[in-house]
Design an enzyme around this catalytic site. Structure first.
Site, PDB file in Angstrom:
ATOM      1  N   GLU A 176      10.390   0.181   2.509  1.00 54.26           N
ATOM      2  CA  GLU A 176      10.020  -0.799   3.492  1.00 54.26           C
ATOM      3  C   GLU A 176      10.853  -2.236   4.009  1.00 54.26           C
ATOM      4  O   GLU A 176      10.865  -1.472   5.036  1.00 54.26           O
ATOM      5  CB  GLU A 176       7.984  -1.507   2.865  1.00 54.26           C
ATOM      6  CG  GLU A 176       7.403  -0.177   2.613  1.00 54.26           C
ATOM      7  CD  GLU A 176       5.909  -0.884   3.202  1.00 54.26           C
ATOM      8  OE1 GLU A 176       5.701   0.048   4.446  1.00 54.26           O
ATOM      9  OE2 GLU A 176       5.540  -1.189   2.613  1.00 54.26           O
TER      10      GLU A 176
ATOM     11  N   GLU B 122       3.180   4.736  -1.538  1.00 54.09           N
ATOM     12  CA  GLU B 122       1.643   3.946  -1.727  1.00 54.09           C
ATOM     13  C   GLU B 122       0.552   5.440  -2.537  1.00 54.09           C
ATOM     14  O   GLU B 122      -0.744   5.125  -2.754  1.00 54.09           O
ATOM     15  CB  GLU B 122       1.775   3.121  -0.143  1.00 54.09           C
ATOM     16  CG  GLU B 122       2.244   1.728  -0.776  1.00 54.09           C
ATOM     17  CD  GLU B 122       3.870   1.837  -0.670  1.00 54.09           C
ATOM     18  OE1 GLU B 122       4.606   1.242  -0.762  1.00 54.09           O
ATOM     19  OE2 GLU B 122       4.409   3.077  -0.212  1.00 54.09           O
TER      20      GLU B 122
END
Length: 266
Positions: free
Chosen positions: A120, A140
């Site tokens: 990210e 995730e």
């Protein structure tokens, strides 16, 4: 020059090198690391002597994502930084480049793991170099979590949507070669040389006119989602003033005189 127990800062000429420094935890994000990162971005923004930034990790890894326990400040780790988070509840998103874009170009030098929160943060950088054994991925969903660092928005704007969705929905790891093939990174180099290559690219940027570099970066991002006609108009608004700077005149003189230019941000 700042830094914390989990983030080191050093200068290489006109390049600010920020190193994620929790090698025992594969540089998982902690509160001290996030505070150091944000302070590093601000230092680069405020110091005109800094023309580029390199972000890397210590101990053969880039970043293995968020350390939720450390971020919560459990135990003693990071407790002395909690006043910073209280004063600016958005600090962690700014540190991760979700809510802050540095004025200067940011080059990522990746070795080893660059997963979850590491991937990210990567999406907030401008140029990306990785060692051939690096691993990328947004894990995730495998943990029943959401990649809330910006990936559901940014990733599809940076790589083809089909690849973005596969990465987001499968949570599988990607090799450096595959990451390069889909456009997530730009360079794959022998292991252990990503930082050297990133610094080489930084030196090429540092040799250019700093006002021009910053204006070009800003224009690329500002116009990314505009219709072409609006983007072209915005480009003129930002670009024309660069031609009136002393740096532009110095660049022309240096070219005519066949010498390296000496830019003064004027």
């Amino acid at each position: 020059m700042g830094g914390t127990e989990h983030l080191t800062v050093r200068r290489e000429g006109a390049t600010l090198v920020l190193t994620l420094n929790r090698p025992d935890a594969r540089n998982a994000l902690s509160l001290p690391m996030l505070v150091g990162l944000y302070d590093g971005w601000l230092e680069a923004d405020e110091d005109d002597g800094i023309r580029s930034i390199v972000l890397t990790g210590a101990g053969g890894s880039f970043c293995a994502g968020m350390d939720l326990k450390a971020l919560a400040g459990n135990g003693m780790q990071g407790e002395h930084h909690r006043d910073r988070l209280k004063a600016d509840p958005d600090l962690h998103w700014k540190a991760m480049l979700r809510h802050h874009r540095p004025r200067k170009p940011v080059i990522a030098a990746v070795e080893g793991y660059c997963v979850a929160g590491g991937t990210e943060i990567l999406q907030g950088t401008d140029i990306r170099v990785a060692g051939q054994s690096a691993t990328f991925g947004l894990f995730e969903v495998r943990r029943g979590l959401f990649p809330i660092g910006g990936s559901t928005v940014r990733l599809q704007r940076q790589i083809p949507r089909t690849h973005a969705l596969e990465m987001l929905l499968t949570g599988r790891p990607y090799s450096a070669e595959e990451a390069a093939r889909i456009g997530l990174i730009g360079h794959v180099v022998p292991d252990g040389t990503a930082l050297d290559e990133a610094l080489r690219i930084a030196e090429q940027i540092n040799a250019c006119g700093p006002l021009a570099v910053e204006a070009v970066k800003a224009s690329v991002y500002d116009t990314a989602e505009m219709p072409e006609s609006d983007g072209l108009a915005a480009e003129l608004t930002r670009g024309w003033p660069v031609f009136d700077t002393a740096d532009a005149k110095e660049g022309a003189r240096a070219f005519a005189e066949k010498r390296p230019p000496v830019y003064k941000r004027a």
